[in-house]
Write a protein that holds these residues in place. Structure first.
Motif, PDB file in Angstrom:
ATOM      1  N   ASN A 122       0.828  -1.219   0.000  1.00 12.11           N
ATOM      2  CA  ASN A 122       0.000   0.000   0.000  1.00 12.11           C
ATOM      3  C   ASN A 122       0.859   1.263   0.000  1.00 12.11           C
ATOM      4  O   ASN A 122       0.451   2.296   0.529  1.00 12.11           O
ATOM      5  CB  ASN A 122      -0.932   0.006   1.201  1.00 12.11           C
ATOM      6  N   ILE A 123       2.054   1.194  -0.574  1.00  9.84           N
ATOM      7  CA  ILE A 123       2.959   2.338  -0.565  1.00  9.84           C
ATOM      8  C   ILE A 123       2.283   3.558  -1.180  1.00  9.84           C
ATOM      9  O   ILE A 123       1.561   3.466  -2.179  1.00  9.84           O
ATOM     10  CB  ILE A 123       4.260   2.004  -1.335  1.00  9.84           C
ATOM     11  N   GLN A 124       2.486   4.693  -0.551  1.00 15.15           N
ATOM     12  CA  GLN A 124       1.886   5.932  -1.012  1.00 15.15           C
ATOM     13  C   GLN A 124       2.848   6.658  -1.961  1.00 15.15           C
ATOM     14  O   GLN A 124       4.073   6.515  -1.875  1.00 15.15           O
ATOM     15  CB  GLN A 124       1.569   6.839   0.184  1.00 15.15           C
ATOM     16  N   ALA A 125       2.279   7.420  -2.865  1.00 15.09           N
ATOM     17  CA  ALA A 125       3.106   8.197  -3.794  1.00 15.09           C
ATOM     18  C   ALA A 125       3.970   9.190  -3.018  1.00 15.09           C
ATOM     19  O   ALA A 125       3.524   9.782  -2.031  1.00 15.09           O
ATOM     20  CB  ALA A 125       2.219   8.944  -4.790  1.00 15.09           C
ATOM     21  N   GLY A 126       5.203   9.343  -3.445  1.00 18.79           N
ATOM     22  CA  GLY A 126       6.118  10.273  -2.777  1.00 18.79           C
ATOM     23  C   GLY A 126       7.552   9.793  -2.842  1.00 18.79           C
ATOM     24  O   GLY A 126       7.860   8.737  -3.410  1.00 18.79           O
ATOM     25  N   ASP A 127       8.428  10.569  -2.245  1.00 19.81           N
ATOM     26  CA  ASP A 127       9.866  10.263  -2.250  1.00 19.81           C
ATOM     27  C   ASP A 127      10.247   9.440  -1.032  1.00 19.81           C
ATOM     28  O   ASP A 127       9.611   9.504   0.028  1.00 19.81           O
ATOM     29  CB  ASP A 127      10.682  11.564  -2.250  1.00 19.81           C
ATOM     30  N   PHE A 128      11.306   8.669  -1.178  1.00 18.67           N
ATOM     31  CA  PHE A 128      11.881   7.923  -0.053  1.00 18.67           C
ATOM     32  C   PHE A 128      13.368   7.724  -0.321  1.00 18.67           C
ATOM     33  O   PHE A 128      13.836   7.875  -1.451  1.00 18.67           O
ATOM     34  CB  PHE A 128      11.182   6.574   0.139  1.00 18.67           C
ATOM     35  N   ASN A 129      14.113   7.388   0.724  1.00 16.14           N
ATOM     36  CA  ASN A 129      15.556   7.181   0.608  1.00 16.14           C
ATOM     37  C   ASN A 129      15.965   5.834   1.178  1.00 16.14           C
ATOM     38  O   ASN A 129      15.377   5.349   2.150  1.00 16.14           O
ATOM     39  CB  ASN A 129      16.336   8.274   1.346  1.00 16.14           C
ATOM     40  N   LEU A 130      16.969   5.245   0.568  1.00 17.82           N
ATOM     41  CA  LEU A 130      17.639   4.051   1.101  1.00 17.82           C
ATOM     42  C   LEU A 130      19.115   4.374   1.217  1.00 17.82           C
ATOM     43  O   LEU A 130      19.674   5.056   0.352  1.00 17.82           O
ATOM     44  CB  LEU A 130      17.458   2.861   0.154  1.00 17.82           C
ATOM     45  N   SER A 131      19.765   3.887   2.245  1.00 19.34           N
ATOM     46  CA  SER A 131      21.198   4.152   2.391  1.00 19.34           C
ATOM     47  C   SER A 131      21.916   2.915   2.900  1.00 19.34           C
ATOM     48  O   SER A 131      21.307   2.022   3.499  1.00 19.34           O
ATOM     49  CB  SER A 131      21.440   5.326   3.345  1.00 19.34           C
ATOM     50  N   ALA A 132      23.208   2.876   2.626  1.00 15.55           N
ATOM     51  CA  ALA A 132      24.044   1.746   3.049  1.00 15.55           C
ATOM     52  C   ALA A 132      24.987   2.202   4.146  1.00 15.55           C
ATOM     53  O   ALA A 132      25.567   3.295   4.067  1.00 15.55           O
ATOM     54  CB  ALA A 132      24.831   1.207   1.864  1.00 15.55           C
ATOM     55  N   VAL A 133      25.154   1.371   5.143  1.00 14.00           N
ATOM     56  CA  VAL A 133      26.086   1.642   6.235  1.00 14.00           C
ATOM     57  C   VAL A 133      27.035   0.455   6.351  1.00 14.00           C
ATOM     58  O   VAL A 133      26.598  -0.691   6.488  1.00 14.00           O
ATOM     59  CB  VAL A 133      25.364   1.867   7.575  1.00 14.00           C
ATOM     60  N   THR A 134      28.318   0.742   6.277  1.00  9.40           N
ATOM     61  CA  THR A 134      29.337  -0.302   6.381  1.00  9.40           C
ATOM     62  C   THR A 134      30.095  -0.121   7.693  1.00  9.40           C
ATOM     63  O   THR A 134      30.446   1.005   8.057  1.00  9.40           O
ATOM     64  CB  THR A 134      30.325  -0.213   5.210  1.00  9.40           C
ATOM     65  N   THR A 135      30.334  -1.205   8.371  1.00  9.76           N
ATOM     66  CA  THR A 135      31.050  -1.158   9.653  1.00  9.76           C
ATOM     67  C   THR A 135      32.386  -1.871   9.528  1.00  9.76           C
ATOM     68  O   THR A 135      32.454  -3.009   9.050  1.00  9.76           O
ATOM     69  CB  THR A 135      30.218  -1.807  10.771  1.00  9.76           C
ATOM     70  N   VAL A 136      33.453  -1.170   9.941  1.00  7.59           N
ATOM     71  CA  VAL A 136      34.804  -1.730   9.954  1.00  7.59           C
ATOM     72  C   VAL A 136      35.421  -1.427  11.310  1.00  7.59           C
ATOM     73  O   VAL A 136      35.533  -0.264  11.706  1.00  7.59           O
ATOM     74  CB  VAL A 136      35.675  -1.122   8.834  1.00  7.59           C
ATOM     75  N   ASN A 137      35.805  -2.484  12.048  1.00  4.38           N
ATOM     76  CA  ASN A 137      36.425  -2.312  13.366  1.00  4.38           C
ATOM     77  C   ASN A 137      35.610  -1.400  14.281  1.00  4.38           C
ATOM     78  O   ASN A 137      36.148  -0.551  14.992  1.00  4.38           O
ATOM     79  CB  ASN A 137      37.848  -1.745  13.227  1.00  4.38           C
ATOM     80  N   GLY A 138      34.295  -1.579  14.245  1.00  4.46           N
ATOM     81  CA  GLY A 138      33.427  -0.809  15.123  1.00  4.46           C
ATOM     82  C   GLY A 138      33.094   0.584  14.636  1.00  4.46           C
ATOM     83  O   GLY A 138      32.307   1.297  15.273  1.00  4.46           O
ATOM     84  N   LYS A 139      33.657   1.011  13.515  1.00  7.65           N
ATOM     85  CA  LYS A 139      33.384   2.344  12.981  1.00  7.65           C
ATOM     86  C   LYS A 139      32.482   2.237  11.749  1.00  7.65           C
ATOM     87  O   LYS A 139      32.644   1.329  10.930  1.00  7.65           O
ATOM     88  CB  LYS A 139      34.687   3.053  12.610  1.00  7.65           C
ATOM     89  N   SER A 140      31.556   3.178  11.655  1.00  3.06           N
ATOM     90  CA  SER A 140      30.599   3.145  10.559  1.00  3.06           C
ATOM     91  C   SER A 140      31.006   4.098   9.437  1.00  3.06           C
ATOM     92  O   SER A 140      31.501   5.201   9.690  1.00  3.06           O
ATOM     93  CB  SER A 140      29.201   3.533  11.068  1.00  3.06           C
ATOM     94  N   PHE A 141      30.763   3.663   8.213  1.00  6.78           N
ATOM     95  CA  PHE A 141      31.062   4.466   7.031  1.00  6.78           C
ATOM     96  C   PHE A 141      29.844   4.447   6.121  1.00  6.78           C
ATOM     97  O   PHE A 141      29.248   3.391   5.887  1.00  6.78           O
ATOM     98  CB  PHE A 141      32.286   3.908   6.290  1.00  6.78           C
ATOM     99  N   ASP A 142      29.489   5.616   5.612  1.00  3.87           N
ATOM    100  CA  ASP A 142      28.266   5.719   4.805  1.00  3.87           C
ATOM    101  C   ASP A 142      28.478   6.603   3.583  1.00  3.87           C
ATOM    102  O   ASP A 142      27.633   7.419   3.240  1.00  3.87           O
ATOM    103  CB  ASP A 142      27.113   6.257   5.655  1.00  3.87           C
ATOM    104  N   SER A 143      29.626   6.427   2.939  1.00  2.89           N
ATOM    105  CA  SER A 143      29.963   7.256   1.779  1.00  2.89           C
ATOM    106  C   SER A 143      30.162   6.427   0.521  1.00  2.89           C
ATOM    107  O   SER A 143      30.602   5.272   0.577  1.00  2.89           O
ATOM    108  CB  SER A 143      31.241   8.058   2.034  1.00  2.89           C
ATOM    109  N   THR A 144      29.841   7.063  -0.600  1.00  2.00           N
ATOM    110  CA  THR A 144      30.216   6.553  -1.911  1.00  2.00           C
ATOM    111  C   THR A 144      31.393   7.377  -2.403  1.00  2.00           C
ATOM    112  O   THR A 144      31.390   8.608  -2.276  1.00  2.00           O
ATOM    113  CB  THR A 144      29.064   6.685  -2.916  1.00  2.00           C
ATOM    114  N   ILE A 145      32.396   6.721  -2.949  1.00  2.00           N
ATOM    115  CA  ILE A 145      33.524   7.416  -3.554  1.00  2.00           C
ATOM    116  C   ILE A 145      33.450   7.206  -5.060  1.00  2.00           C
ATOM    117  O   ILE A 145      33.583   6.081  -5.553  1.00  2.00           O
ATOM    118  CB  ILE A 145      34.876   6.901  -3.018  1.00  2.00           C
ATOM    119  N   GLN A 146      33.196   8.281  -5.768  1.00  2.00           N
ATOM    120  CA  GLN A 146      33.178   8.223  -7.226  1.00  2.00           C
ATOM    121  C   GLN A 146      34.563   8.585  -7.743  1.00  2.00           C
ATOM    122  O   GLN A 146      35.058   9.676  -7.513  1.00  2.00           O
ATOM    123  CB  GLN A 146      32.135   9.194  -7.795  1.00  2.00           C
ATOM    124  N   GLU A 147      35.170   7.636  -8.419  1.00  2.00           N
ATOM    125  CA  GLU A 147      36.500   7.883  -8.966  1.00  2.00           C
ATOM    126  C   GLU A 147      36.353   8.480 -10.365  1.00  2.00           C
ATOM    127  O   GLU A 147      35.689   7.923 -11.233  1.00  2.00           O
ATOM    128  CB  GLU A 147      37.304   6.587  -9.011  1.00  2.00           C
TER     129      GLU A 147
END
Length: 836
Positions: free
Chosen positions: A570-595
């Motif tokens: 029953n999703i309603q019309a509109g915007d939404f976001n999804l994001s990825a979170v990566t954890t390394v040694n207890g630290k979180s990273f949530d960036s994309t690096i475009q080369e």
């Protein structure tokens, strides 16, 4: 006869450029690097060219000033060109801004011009938001006070004698261009006014009076000064306009640069404002001391000693130029001149001069000190290489930087010292100290560098994180040279996450049961790395797996994880976001690096949040619609339509040449495909035959110069608007009138309403057709404020059994920007004929 006179003049001027010392054989030697270093010693004049976008610089004239006369020349550009188009790849927005900024820097190196920007970050308000027809709109979006404050700050820092905007404040010009002219004109007075941005003065800057402000003159503009700039220069083996075109070739993303003949060229200027007495002379530099000899004449009589020293200094500088191309002789002369400049700086500070004159002289001496140090390092024949063990660093990492010095000259360099310039908080250790370096000897130095755990991440617009500083002494004076490391040194997150697809469309008319999202992880840490990745999803969604573990064996290794998402039924019309979170040694990273990597600029990085934008809306599609897409490389429409559930096939060269085109219900060309696809140009007749046989062809916008033939490319006459600056609707909210609301184009498969034209981004349309055959029907009308409407935004004609549709509306920006109306209208355009 006139051409003959110009030719003789060019030859005569070229001959005078060749130094007259030594024999003819010596005169024929060309040492471009050395000449570039010594020529600026001839004059103390500084020149600033202002513009709005990278590639706005007046390259031919700047090449003449910088390379021909030695004038210290710079270009100050407002934004980064983020809103432009890209002719070498699919990067848009900030990624394109990074490309264009680097192209500007590389172009400036060829003409000897220094490139600067008012825009400081990728989130700066001084942004290329697209074409603007008025300076009022531009300043409202840039922020007038912010933009002007930065311009005044730059002028007070750089202290130019002459300022010239690239464009005039003319209503046929881009609003960004007009804005920079208006602000540059205003700055002529305000940069010298202590009541304008007084906080800058508290920071240590001083007011600065620009001596002259010129405007470039077109054929119908007033002319004060005319300069011949088309002379041949034997040092570069070309004329200055040709040298300017070589620099313009570096603007590859904009398709700049052209091969031009060696011929006379005049550059015309209008003197708008002047703060100096020119004694009725219209010459460019009239009233401005050209060198230290002329500066000496402006000093008060009581400073006779200072007069003599400035005159003598210019004689020394002239002798250095006269010694070209003898590097050994020039090296000795530059060391002596450096010592004299530094001594003269001390005496000038103590001299009883008025404040303005003292500031002028000290500024000119500091510039000459900088130029002499450049001449010193070039003429010393000291080869310097600096390289990091790894150019990609992470926080807390330790690396090694190797600096190699090779003395290929004939003079001993004393007290050679190498250090690294790094940000505050970084730790650099080295066992090496100051040493003498004899001719023919090498010196290899090693530095251990520790990146702090709170180091700033790399930003393409900031200074390099590590630079090598080389010092040496000779003839009792010191030379300092800063050397950049090979490649781009960047502090990046431990792991980068790139989501695919870039965006998600959820069709509320037929909600997908499963949406696959792939996360590509790249390890930037040294050695083995263990990590886990998860997706942050909107409420009501489901994802599998919840978390995925990813192990890396080495640096720069890539791994992929696919998640399966289920949107709520029953999703309603509109915007939404999804994001990825990566954890390394207890630290979180949530960036994309475009080369970003291209041969003409090198490798750079753009960091942004690791997320994808989603939108839910009703999108009706014909069953079994089969679409062939002629990908231009300039847009991602085919990929986005595929992600939205369409059956899209990208057509190869073989498909266009010999494939069965009739299997496709519709064929679509990417934007400007006739420019980028030779095979499309060669097989255009096959496309027209496809239409004639009953196919439906949708052609997206082209520029007039994109190898578009008004009489041959389309089945009937279709001429694209020229000059293109006039044929566009830049207001993305401009009212759109559907001229044939009952047409299937607006009713099948989606019922198009006014709301489908809402929330468009950047603009409505570019390069509107200006003439077309009466076989074409028109379907929409729109206009910018206070302008007549364009009706050619969508043109369609019957041809044989099929239909040919041309649209210059910027659907690619809307589709790639997740604008529902863009999807719905474009779906109707490519579905035409399938309702039968």
């Amino acid at each position: 006869m006139k051409k003959l006179v110009y030719a003789l003049l060019s030859i005569l001027l070229a001959v005078t450029i060749i130094p007259l010392n030594g024999n003819a054989k010596e005169a024929q030697k060309v040492d471009v690097d050395l000449w570039n270093a010594v020529k600026p010693l001839e004059t103390t004049v500084t020149f600033l060219n202002t513009g709005a976008h990278p590639d706005d610089e007046r390259s031919d004239f700047l090449a003449y000033l910088s390379r021909g006369l030695g004038v210290k020349t710079s270009s100050l550009i407002a934004n980064r060109g983020e809103g432009g188009q890209n002719e070498i790849g699919d990067e848009l927005g900030n990624a394109l801004g990074i490309i264009r900024s680097r192209e500007m820097i590389e172009a400036a190196k060829i003409t000897g011009v220094k490139a600067y920007h008012l825009s400081e970050t990728t989130s700066d308000s001084i942004y290329d938001f697209g074409f603007s027809k008025t300076p009022e709109e531009t300043l409202s979006k840039w922020g007038e006070n912010l933009t002007y404050e930065r311009l005044i700050r730059f002028i007070r820092t750089y202290q130019p004698d002459i300022v010239m905007p690239s464009f005039r404040n003319d209503d046929t010009q881009h609003g960004h261009h007009r804005t920079m002219e208006i602000l540059s004109e205003r700055a002529f007075k305000d940069a010298a006014d202590p009541t304008v941005f007084p906080d800058q003065l508290k920071e240590g800057l001083s007011t600065w009076q620009i001596k002259k402000l010129y405007l470039p003159s077109g054929s119908n503009d007033p002319v004060t000064t005319t300069l011949e700039i088309g002379m041949y220069d034997p040092i570069y083996g070309m004329t200055y306009p040709q040298l300017g075109e070589q620099s313009r070739y570096m603007h590859k993303s904009q398709g700049m640069g052209s091969d031009i003949p060696s011929e006379p060229r005049q550059f015309k200027l209008e003197l708008l404002y002047s703060a100096v007495q020119s004694k009725n002379s219209n010459k460019l530099f009239a009233g401005i001391p050209y060198n230290f000899s002329e500066w000496a004449k402006t000093l008060p009589a009581k400073e006779d000693g200072l007069k003599k020293q400035f005159t003598k200094l210019q004689q020394e500088l002239n002798q250095i130029i006269h010694s070209y191309p003898k590097r050994d002789r020039i090296f000795k002369q530059t060391q002596k001149a450096l010592k004299d400049v530094r001594n003269l700086e001390k005496k000038t500070k103590k001299a009883k001069l008025n404040k303005e004159m003292k500031a002028d002289l000290l500024h000119k001496l500091s510039l000459k000190e900088e130029q002499l140090q450049t001449a010193s390092i070039i003429s010393s024949n000291l080869k310097v290489t600096a390289k990091a063990q790894s150019n990609i660093l992470t926080k807390g990492q330790q690396t090694t930087v190797q600096v190699s010095l090779n003395n290929n000259g004939k003079e001993k360099l004393k007290k050679v010292n190498v250090s690294l310039n790094v940000p505050k908080g970084w730790k650099v250790t080295s066992k090496d100290g100051s040493k003498d370096l004899k001719p023919g000897k090498k010196l290899n130095l090693s530095f251990d560098v520790k990146v702090p755990k709170d180091a700033e991440y790399y930003h393409a617009y900031k200074q390099p994180a590590i630079q090598a500083s080389i010092q040496y002494e000779s003839s009792g004076t010191k030379t300092v040279h800063v050397q950049e490391l090979e490649g781009t040194v960047a502090v990046l997150p431990d792991v980068s996450a790139t989501l695919s697809p870039e965006n998600i469309v959820v069709n509320t008319a037929n909600v997908q049961k499963e949406v696959p999202v792939t996360v590509k992880l790249k390890n930037y840490r040294e050695g083995k790395t263990s990590s886990s990745v998860r997706l942050k999803i909107p409420a009501g969604w489901k994802v599998s797996p919840q978390t995925a573990k990813v192990n890396f064996d080495k640096k720069l290794e890539e791994r992929e994880v696919t998640f399966k998402l289920a949107p709520p039924k029953n999703i309603q019309a509109g915007d939404f976001n999804l994001s990825a979170v990566t954890t390394v040694n207890g630290k979180s990273f949530d960036s994309t690096i475009q080369e970003i990597k291209y041969d003409h600029i090198g490798t750079f990085y753009y960091q942004y949040p690791a997320e994808l934008k989603g939108v839910a809306f009703e999108l009706l599609k014909p069953d079994h619609l089969k679409v062939g897409y002629i990908d231009s490389g300039f847009d991602k429409v085919a990929d986005y339509l595929t992600n939205a559930g369409f059956d899209i096939t990208k057509l190869s060269e073989a498909d266009l040449a010999t494939g069965d085109l009739n299997q496709y219900d519709t064929i679509v060309t990417g934007i400007r495909a006739y420019l980028s696809r030779d095979d499309l140009l060669q097989n255009n007749a096959r496309l027209l035959k496809y239409v004639e046989d009953g196919g439906h062809l949708v052609v997206q916008y082209h520029k007039p110069g994109d190898r578009w033939d008004p009489l041959q490319t389309a089945p009937y006459k279709l001429k694209i608007g020229d000059p293109s600056i006039r044929w566009r609707v830049t207001d993305e909210n401009a009212k759109v009138t559907m001229l044939k609301p009952d047409s299937p184009l607006f009713n099948y498969p989606n019922k198009i309403t006014d709301s489908d034209w809402d929330n468009w981004i950047q603009e409505r349309g570019l390069y509107y057709p200006m003439e077309w055959d009466n076989q074409f029907e028109t379907f929409v009308s729109m206009a910018d404020p206070n302008e007549d409407p364009f009706t050619g935004g969508i043109l369609m004609a019957k041809y044989g059994k099929g239909t040919y549709l041309y649209t210059n509306l910027v659907f690619y920006r809307q589709i790639q920007g997740q604008v529902p109306g863009g999807y719905r209208i474009f779906t109707n355009l490519i579905s035409y004929g399938n309702n039968n």
